[in-house]
Write an enzyme that holds these catalytic residues in place. Sequence first.
Site, mmCIF file in Angstrom:
data_model
loop_
_atom_site.group_PDB
_atom_site.id
_atom_site.type_symbol
_atom_site.label_atom_id
_atom_site.label_comp_id
_atom_site.label_asym_id
_atom_site.label_seq_id
_atom_site.Cartn_x
_atom_site.Cartn_y
_atom_site.Cartn_z
ATOM 1 N N GLU A 128 0.856 -1.205 -0.081
ATOM 2 C CA GLU A 128 0.094 0.036 0.133
ATOM 3 C C GLU A 128 0.909 1.394 0.071
ATOM 4 O O GLU A 128 1.763 1.158 0.661
ATOM 5 C CB GLU A 128 -0.802 0.064 1.244
ATOM 6 C CG GLU A 128 -1.598 -1.162 1.538
ATOM 7 C CD GLU A 128 -2.212 -1.097 2.979
ATOM 8 O OE1 GLU A 128 -2.060 -0.216 3.733
ATOM 9 O OE2 GLU A 128 -2.699 -2.097 3.535
ATOM 10 N N LYS A 130 2.610 4.560 1.163
ATOM 11 C CA LYS A 130 2.672 5.033 2.434
ATOM 12 C C LYS A 130 2.318 6.680 2.413
ATOM 13 O O LYS A 130 3.163 7.396 1.872
ATOM 14 C CB LYS A 130 4.189 5.089 2.945
ATOM 15 C CG LYS A 130 4.332 5.241 4.523
ATOM 16 C CD LYS A 130 5.729 5.041 5.051
ATOM 17 C CE LYS A 130 5.846 5.256 6.448
ATOM 18 N NZ LYS A 130 5.774 6.539 6.810
ATOM 19 N N ASP A 132 1.764 10.177 3.471
ATOM 20 C CA ASP A 132 2.421 11.204 4.420
ATOM 21 C C ASP A 132 1.547 12.087 4.943
ATOM 22 O O ASP A 132 1.109 13.186 4.448
ATOM 23 C CB ASP A 132 3.405 11.797 3.448
ATOM 24 C CG ASP A 132 4.359 12.548 4.328
ATOM 25 O OD1 ASP A 132 4.409 12.306 5.479
ATOM 26 O OD2 ASP A 132 5.230 13.354 3.814
ATOM 27 N N TYR A 239 -6.537 1.856 6.852
ATOM 28 C CA TYR A 239 -5.492 0.614 6.386
ATOM 29 C C TYR A 239 -5.297 -0.073 7.577
ATOM 30 O O TYR A 239 -4.649 -1.325 7.255
ATOM 31 C CB TYR A 239 -4.392 1.280 5.677
ATOM 32 C CG TYR A 239 -3.551 2.221 6.705
ATOM 33 C CD1 TYR A 239 -2.911 1.905 7.917
ATOM 34 C CD2 TYR A 239 -3.274 3.649 6.209
ATOM 35 C CE1 TYR A 239 -2.393 2.829 8.536
ATOM 36 C CE2 TYR A 239 -2.659 4.624 7.046
ATOM 37 C CZ TYR A 239 -2.103 4.173 8.070
ATOM 38 O OH TYR A 239 -1.676 4.908 9.041
ATOM 39 N N LYS A 327 11.013 3.115 1.623
ATOM 40 C CA LYS A 327 10.967 4.471 1.496
ATOM 41 C C LYS A 327 11.493 4.827 -0.146
ATOM 42 O O LYS A 327 12.346 4.265 -0.706
ATOM 43 C CB LYS A 327 11.843 5.156 2.344
ATOM 44 C CG LYS A 327 11.693 4.829 3.915
ATOM 45 C CD LYS A 327 10.119 5.396 4.304
ATOM 46 C CE LYS A 327 9.985 6.648 4.911
ATOM 47 N NZ LYS A 327 10.745 7.097 6.054
ATOM 48 N N CYS A 421 35.343 27.762 21.385
ATOM 49 C CA CYS A 421 34.037 27.614 21.179
ATOM 50 C C CYS A 421 33.405 29.056 20.892
ATOM 51 O O CYS A 421 33.793 30.117 21.188
ATOM 52 C CB CYS A 421 33.266 27.376 22.877
ATOM 53 S SG CYS A 421 31.484 27.546 22.925
ATOM 54 N N CYS A 424 31.453 30.658 24.340
ATOM 55 C CA CYS A 424 32.171 31.086 25.647
ATOM 56 C C CYS A 424 33.625 31.414 25.252
ATOM 57 O O CYS A 424 34.484 31.874 26.157
ATOM 58 C CB CYS A 424 31.909 30.007 26.786
ATOM 59 S SG CYS A 424 32.967 28.604 26.326
ATOM 60 N N CYS A 439 33.464 21.858 23.288
ATOM 61 C CA CYS A 439 33.998 23.070 24.040
ATOM 62 C C CYS A 439 34.310 22.498 25.358
ATOM 63 O O CYS A 439 33.504 21.649 25.986
ATOM 64 C CB CYS A 439 32.687 24.029 24.212
ATOM 65 S SG CYS A 439 32.667 25.010 25.562
ATOM 66 N N CYS A 445 30.082 27.627 29.948
ATOM 67 C CA CYS A 445 29.460 27.963 28.636
ATOM 68 C C CYS A 445 28.173 28.009 28.693
ATOM 69 O O CYS A 445 27.460 27.105 28.967
ATOM 70 C CB CYS A 445 30.032 26.768 27.863
ATOM 71 S SG CYS A 445 29.260 27.122 26.005
HETATM 72 S S1 IVH Z 1 0.373 0.513 9.007
HETATM 73 C C1 IVH Z 1 1.642 -1.559 12.640
HETATM 74 N N1 IVH Z 1 -0.134 1.360 6.474
HETATM 75 O O1 IVH Z 1 3.310 5.308 8.663
HETATM 76 C C2 IVH Z 1 1.883 -0.752 11.638
HETATM 77 N N2 IVH Z 1 0.987 2.751 8.200
HETATM 78 O O2 IVH Z 1 5.920 4.459 10.236
HETATM 79 C C3 IVH Z 1 0.649 0.105 11.358
HETATM 80 N N3 IVH Z 1 1.454 5.011 7.378
HETATM 81 O O3 IVH Z 1 2.285 5.741 11.986
HETATM 82 C C4 IVH Z 1 0.817 1.189 10.375
HETATM 83 N N4 IVH Z 1 0.476 5.019 5.458
HETATM 84 O O4 IVH Z 1 1.123 7.000 10.246
HETATM 85 C C5 IVH Z 1 0.378 1.664 7.552
HETATM 86 N N5 IVH Z 1 -0.615 2.295 4.355
HETATM 87 C C6 IVH Z 1 -0.191 2.545 5.464
HETATM 88 C C7 IVH Z 1 0.598 3.478 5.994
HETATM 89 C C8 IVH Z 1 0.817 3.864 7.050
HETATM 90 C C9 IVH Z 1 1.090 5.762 6.044
HETATM 91 C C10 IVH Z 1 1.966 5.908 8.278
HETATM 92 C C11 IVH Z 1 1.317 5.658 9.784
HETATM 93 C C12 IVH Z 1 2.161 4.992 10.648
HETATM 94 C C13 IVH Z 1 3.730 5.143 9.860
HETATM 95 C C14 IVH Z 1 4.480 4.287 10.407
#
Ligand code: IVH
Length: 692
Positions: A128, A130, A132, A239, A327, A421, A424, A439, A445
């Site tokens: 899925e 991720k 932001d 999710y 990532k 430093c 100081c 320092c 300081c």
């Molecule tokens: S699963 C036990 N699925 O990523 C794990 N997290 O670094 C539960 N996030 O705090 C998270 N998209 O805010 C999951 N498709 C996705 C996500 C997701 C974004 C974020 C979420 C979490 C963070 C973890």
Amino acid sequence: MSNESQQSIESMTPSEAGAAHAQLSEELRAHNAAYYQDDAPLISDAEYDALFSRLLAIENAFPDFRTEDSLTQQVGAAPSQGFTKVQHAIPMLSLGNAFDEDDVDEFLTRIRRFLSIDEKDPVEIVGEPKIDGLSVSLRYENGRFVRGATRGDGAEGEDITANLRTIEDIPQQLTGSAPDVAEIRGEVYLPKSAFQKLNETQKASGAKIFANPRNAAAGSLRQLDTSITAQRPLRMFAYAWGELSADVSDSQWGFLETIASWGFQTNPIARLCHNLEDVLRLYNDIEDQRATLDYDIDGVVYKVNRIDLQRRLGFVSRAPRWAIAHKFPAEQATTILNGIDIQVGRTGSLTPVARLEPVTVGGVVVSNATLHNEDEIARKDVRVGDTVVIQRAGDVIPQVVHAIAEKRPGDAVAYVFPTNCPVCGSEAVRDIDEAVRRCTGGLICSAQSVERLKHFVSRNAFDIEGLGAKNITAFHMDGLVEGPADIFRLHEKRDGLLEREGWGEQSVDNLLDAINERRTIELDRFIYALGIRQIGQATARLLARTYGSIDDWRTAMAQAQDRESEAYQDLLNIDGIGVSVAEDLLAFVHEEHNRQVLDDLGEQLNIEAFVQPANDSAFAGKTIVFTGTLEKMTRSEAKARAESLGAKVSGSVSSKTDLVVAGPGAGSKAKKATELGIEMIDEDAWIARSES
Ligand code: IVH
């Protein structure tokens, strides 16, 4: 567990350092769990110490990995004031990171190994994007939305129900049959298009401009005035789940389908994958689409599809073994280096900071970036006036990657790192094997004093409401607070406080009450608050656990000044404390002034003795030995389960063993257990007992 990569830190590229840092952190977290929760260390003190020192060394060389999440910091996002706090029944955890294909491969291999799944047999993975945004947890009772909370520090968040009710993607009433209690988790975000419009409106009205959609979403959600939230077109993808009174599905994929039928938005580009190639194809596909999506994403999350396997895999400290975030690479931009400033830290470390011509990187305007340390500047030969490439990834501090040689102005001169430093003026020196220059001003300081005070009041230390970094700095500058004990004498300066701009009777009294509330403090927090070099939360806890009370700790530290003493040996015998940590600790206590601070604080405070946490499982505190062949679970799974129940797992049978789990082929260990009259059970009995 081993730490295979022993590449020298100086020769690492930032991405190699990132990978090494991630791997070390994961290893250390596992050891911490084994040590703190299960009382069953997996490695010796020296080994632990070596791992931790290496983590510190990586962070010293690449300070942008010293994120809030780091084991060396452990500072989370605390719930802010203004909203009611909500305890999450099931903690909201974070995810481990994968930075390249090898990491993903390793993740899948680890899962197979742990579950003992043959290479030919597929392990389905849901991929899925991720998102932001901000993660939230929504509680439904009998299908009705009753409460919604932010993640906060994972254990405790803020009640933002009223604001969440303004979001169309969040159903007030679920359609279909949901369990009586269903907590649905997901990410609230502001679409990119809405973000741009919002900033235009903000600009026109002279209001705050948001740096990126995520910040705008956060600002919009955490409005005390719900009508403002309602004007922001926030959205949400669901999710995951928290508390459920009944199972929803036996797979992640099925879960997503079911909650979509209840009325939630699930991400349309998520996909069910069958192998590594599939997973990587999905990653590339999603990366290709990234720019055209109307929401920011920073990677792809992979989750084991089968929930029974997720359960077996469990968690390592704060992250699941069954999921990982792959990532996207850091985003880069070029800009001009206008200057290099030196910041002085709590322990006197001098950190060079690049002052940049502001530039947008990945949607954020960046005007400062880290240059790590003296050697890094020299190695990259970065000069004021250079055009430099900078990058940022996620929430980490942007960093200067390199200078573009062809664009160097003719008059640019090599940077000379100060040997005094800047605050100081004291000499700043470097230990032979340290990357950092420090320092030597110590208490004279003011930069160090302020940083120490900031640390003293920080979230994992004294955490005094209303006394954050900003106020403590101002109080220090105005002479109201010189050392930490002065905080607890502030009531004597009530008039002085009242004269300050922005402070009234109410706020001053609130502050003094908050300070009073903190006169009682746990020993581990207290030790951590002192800000001793290398003594982070984990080590402070070790000390508290070992010595119990402040008096016993201080007595032991005084005795340990004699390196021939038993007290010194005892200190080194603590798993997780090596010579280097011990020396920093003893140097701190040796300093006359620090002892005065301890006396002074002792008069103001009630420092509570350390209380051993209780674990109510039948296996808590028991020592278990597994021997012979286990047929239903791998050794590591059995061990992880035993440890999560509070047991210690040992490799050999002795009079200290409480239980032997023997599978087919058990030999001498089973024999010895019989001789010693130790209880012995088979694998089925172990599974039955550990599940009850
Ligand atoms: S699963 C036990 N699925 O990523 C794990 N997290 O670094 C539960 N996030 O705090 C998270 N998209 O805010 C999951 N498709 C996705 C996500 C997701 C974004 C974020 C979420 C979490 C963070 C973890």
